[in-house]
Design a protein around this motif. Structure first.
Motif, PDB file in Angstrom:
ATOM      1  N   GLN A 113      10.769  -0.475  74.490  1.00  0.00           N
ATOM      2  CA  GLN A 113       9.825  -0.026  75.522  1.00  0.00           C
ATOM      3  C   GLN A 113      10.368  -0.224  76.934  1.00  0.00           C
ATOM      4  O   GLN A 113       9.738  -0.860  77.777  1.00  0.00           O
ATOM      5  CB  GLN A 113       8.490  -0.754  75.351  1.00  0.00           C
ATOM      6  N   SER A 114      11.539   0.345  77.205  1.00  0.00           N
ATOM      7  CA  SER A 114      12.183   0.119  78.500  1.00  0.00           C
ATOM      8  C   SER A 114      12.335   1.377  79.359  1.00  0.00           C
ATOM      9  O   SER A 114      12.794   1.271  80.499  1.00  0.00           O
ATOM     10  CB  SER A 114      13.554  -0.521  78.291  1.00  0.00           C
ATOM     11  N   PHE A 115      11.927   2.560  78.838  1.00  0.00           N
ATOM     12  CA  PHE A 115      12.123   3.791  79.609  1.00  0.00           C
ATOM     13  C   PHE A 115      10.858   4.637  79.654  1.00  0.00           C
ATOM     14  O   PHE A 115      10.109   4.733  78.681  1.00  0.00           O
ATOM     15  CB  PHE A 115      13.264   4.625  79.011  1.00  0.00           C
ATOM     16  N   ASP A 116      10.663   5.271  80.824  1.00  0.00           N
ATOM     17  CA  ASP A 116       9.540   6.191  81.010  1.00  0.00           C
ATOM     18  C   ASP A 116       9.876   7.601  80.538  1.00  0.00           C
ATOM     19  O   ASP A 116       8.998   8.339  80.085  1.00  0.00           O
ATOM     20  CB  ASP A 116       9.151   6.251  82.494  1.00  0.00           C
ATOM     21  N   PHE A 158      15.140   6.414  70.111  1.00  0.00           N
ATOM     22  CA  PHE A 158      14.517   6.854  71.361  1.00  0.00           C
ATOM     23  C   PHE A 158      13.048   6.435  71.404  1.00  0.00           C
ATOM     24  O   PHE A 158      12.547   6.011  72.452  1.00  0.00           O
ATOM     25  CB  PHE A 158      14.621   8.374  71.492  1.00  0.00           C
ATOM     26  N   ARG A 159      12.377   6.548  70.277  1.00  0.00           N
ATOM     27  CA  ARG A 159      10.960   6.131  70.218  1.00  0.00           C
ATOM     28  C   ARG A 159      10.841   4.633  70.464  1.00  0.00           C
ATOM     29  O   ARG A 159       9.927   4.180  71.167  1.00  0.00           O
ATOM     30  CB  ARG A 159      10.394   6.510  68.847  1.00  0.00           C
ATOM     31  N   ARG A 160      11.734   3.865  69.916  1.00  0.00           N
ATOM     32  CA  ARG A 160      11.696   2.400  70.076  1.00  0.00           C
ATOM     33  C   ARG A 160      11.847   1.990  71.532  1.00  0.00           C
ATOM     34  O   ARG A 160      11.150   1.081  72.000  1.00  0.00           O
ATOM     35  CB  ARG A 160      12.801   1.755  69.236  1.00  0.00           C
ATOM     36  N   SER A 203      11.164   3.671  74.199  1.00  0.00           N
ATOM     37  CA  SER A 203      10.243   4.368  75.095  1.00  0.00           C
ATOM     38  C   SER A 203       8.983   3.556  75.354  1.00  0.00           C
ATOM     39  O   SER A 203       8.426   2.939  74.442  1.00  0.00           O
ATOM     40  CB  SER A 203       9.841   5.716  74.494  1.00  0.00           C
ATOM     41  N   ARG A 204       8.522   3.591  76.572  1.00  0.00           N
ATOM     42  CA  ARG A 204       7.251   2.971  76.924  1.00  0.00           C
ATOM     43  C   ARG A 204       6.102   3.854  76.450  1.00  0.00           C
ATOM     44  O   ARG A 204       6.286   5.058  76.240  1.00  0.00           O
ATOM     45  CB  ARG A 204       7.180   2.777  78.440  1.00  0.00           C
ATOM     46  N   PRO A 205       4.918   3.304  76.267  1.00  0.00           N
ATOM     47  CA  PRO A 205       3.778   4.135  75.861  1.00  0.00           C
ATOM     48  C   PRO A 205       3.568   5.303  76.823  1.00  0.00           C
ATOM     49  O   PRO A 205       3.590   5.124  78.039  1.00  0.00           O
ATOM     50  CB  PRO A 205       2.606   3.146  75.920  1.00  0.00           C
ATOM     51  N   GLY A 206       3.416   6.488  76.258  1.00  0.00           N
ATOM     52  CA  GLY A 206       3.239   7.683  77.073  1.00  0.00           C
ATOM     53  C   GLY A 206       4.523   8.284  77.592  1.00  0.00           C
ATOM     54  O   GLY A 206       4.495   9.219  78.408  1.00  0.00           O
ATOM     55  N   ALA A 207       5.662   7.800  77.128  1.00  0.00           N
ATOM     56  CA  ALA A 207       6.954   8.291  77.608  1.00  0.00           C
ATOM     57  C   ALA A 207       7.200   9.732  77.172  1.00  0.00           C
ATOM     58  O   ALA A 207       6.562  10.246  76.248  1.00  0.00           O
ATOM     59  CB  ALA A 207       8.078   7.389  77.103  1.00  0.00           C
ATOM     60  N   THR A 208       8.155  10.354  77.838  1.00  0.00           N
ATOM     61  CA  THR A 208       8.543  11.742  77.579  1.00  0.00           C
ATOM     62  C   THR A 208      10.002  11.796  77.130  1.00  0.00           C
ATOM     63  O   THR A 208      10.858  11.127  77.715  1.00  0.00           O
ATOM     64  CB  THR A 208       8.379  12.596  78.848  1.00  0.00           C
ATOM     65  N   LEU A 209      10.263  12.586  76.108  1.00  0.00           N
ATOM     66  CA  LEU A 209      11.623  12.883  75.664  1.00  0.00           C
ATOM     67  C   LEU A 209      11.878  14.367  75.889  1.00  0.00           C
ATOM     68  O   LEU A 209      11.075  15.210  75.477  1.00  0.00           O
ATOM     69  CB  LEU A 209      11.787  12.553  74.175  1.00  0.00           C
ATOM     70  N   VAL A 210      12.984  14.682  76.537  1.00  0.00           N
ATOM     71  CA  VAL A 210      13.407  16.071  76.732  1.00  0.00           C
ATOM     72  C   VAL A 210      14.836  16.203  76.219  1.00  0.00           C
ATOM     73  O   VAL A 210      15.712  15.416  76.592  1.00  0.00           O
ATOM     74  CB  VAL A 210      13.338  16.484  78.212  1.00  0.00           C
ATOM     75  N   PHE A 211      15.058  17.190  75.351  1.00  0.00           N
ATOM     76  CA  PHE A 211      16.413  17.417  74.870  1.00  0.00           C
ATOM     77  C   PHE A 211      16.680  18.906  74.720  1.00  0.00           C
ATOM     78  O   PHE A 211      15.763  19.720  74.581  1.00  0.00           O
ATOM     79  CB  PHE A 211      16.683  16.676  73.553  1.00  0.00           C
ATOM     80  N   SER A 212      17.966  19.237  74.774  1.00  0.00           N
ATOM     81  CA  SER A 212      18.401  20.616  74.579  1.00  0.00           C
ATOM     82  C   SER A 212      19.548  20.610  73.586  1.00  0.00           C
ATOM     83  O   SER A 212      20.275  19.627  73.443  1.00  0.00           O
ATOM     84  CB  SER A 212      18.846  21.241  75.907  1.00  0.00           C
TER      85      SER A 212
END
Length: 246
Positions: free
Chosen positions: A113-116, A137-139, A141-150
């Motif tokens: 839970q270290s990234f927004d 990545f889920r691990r 991530s902070r609650p409500g975080a966003t992941l963007v990938f291409s």
């Protein structure tokens, strides 16, 4: 520090170490990147001001530099040592930390839970099994975080004789060919092609909720650079860009 035990076997490291400097010089303005994939991917991230962002598979730090300029604090990593050094140079003086790390291995140096927000631009194509890194990545991530990938469009690669291989659309296949557009000698780059269902189902199984799926279209400015490329990408997409939330 990043765990780099598996980097010697990395497909991405093997390919990009051959032309890292050329990539860093050309990619900032290359039409496929600057006028097509990157604007779409960065727009999906939305506001990053004041947020902590992970740039996973950062390459020479092009996106990291943009993120920092928009007010983010960035932790970036890449599997290719040459890219790490280029990214450090590009982002010198900015709130960007760059280390060596492999998307195919546990991100053990990153705390829970270290990234927004997390960005992974055009790096998943070099990872055979996406679910473990999506879970990592889920691990982190902070609650409500966003992941963007291409990544490469799986149907586009299926329709290309160079990338289809001898397997069915539903299999994950490995392919390679010589890239043009990055000078001589042309680099030989290997990657994986997989069905779209594996990408999306791996995302949701890992605890992410699909928020936005984009098959990008080129910016109008591309017409001035290459009418042929603009027409080609206006007919059919080369990449997919995805936003997910937790």
């Amino acid at each position: 520090m990043a765990d780099t035990n598996s980097t010697n076997e990395s497909m991405g490291r093997k390919a990009y170490s051959e032309f890292a400097k050329r990539y860093a010089e050309i990619a900032p303005t290359k039409p496929h990147n600057a006028l097509y994939e990157r604007p779409t991917t960065m727009a999906l991230l939305e506001c990053v001001n004041g947020l902590r962002v992970l740039d996973a598979g950062c390459g020479p730090g092009i996106c990291s530099e943009h993120l920092a300029a928009r007010g983010a604090t960035v932790h970036a990593f890449d599997v290719t040592p040459e890219m790490v050094e280029l990214a450090r140079t590009r982002c010198a003086g900015l709130p960007v930390e760059v280390v060596e790390g492999d998307l195919s291995a546990p991100l053990s140096w990153l705390p829970d839970q270290s990234f927004d927000k997390i960005l992974c631009s055009l790096a998943f194509d070099y990872v055979e099994d996406l679910q473990p890194v999506l879970e990592e990545f889920r691990r982190v991530s902070r609650p409500g975080a966003t992941l963007v990938f291409s990544m490469a469009h799986p149907m586009r690669d299926w329709m290309d004789d160079r990338t289809r291989g001898e397997t069915t659309y539903f299999d994950t296949s490995r392919f390679g060919f010589y890239w043009s557009g990055f000078g001589e000698p042309k680099p030989y780059v290997e990657a994986y092609r997989r069905p779209l269902s594996d990408i999306l189902n791996g995302l949701t199984t890992s605890g992410w909720s699909l928020d936005r799926f984009v098959e990008p279209r080129p910016l109008m400015e591309m017409r001035e650079t290459s009418e042929r490329l603009y027409a080609e990408l206006s007919r059919a997409p080369a990449f997919i860009c995805i936003r997910a939330r937790c």
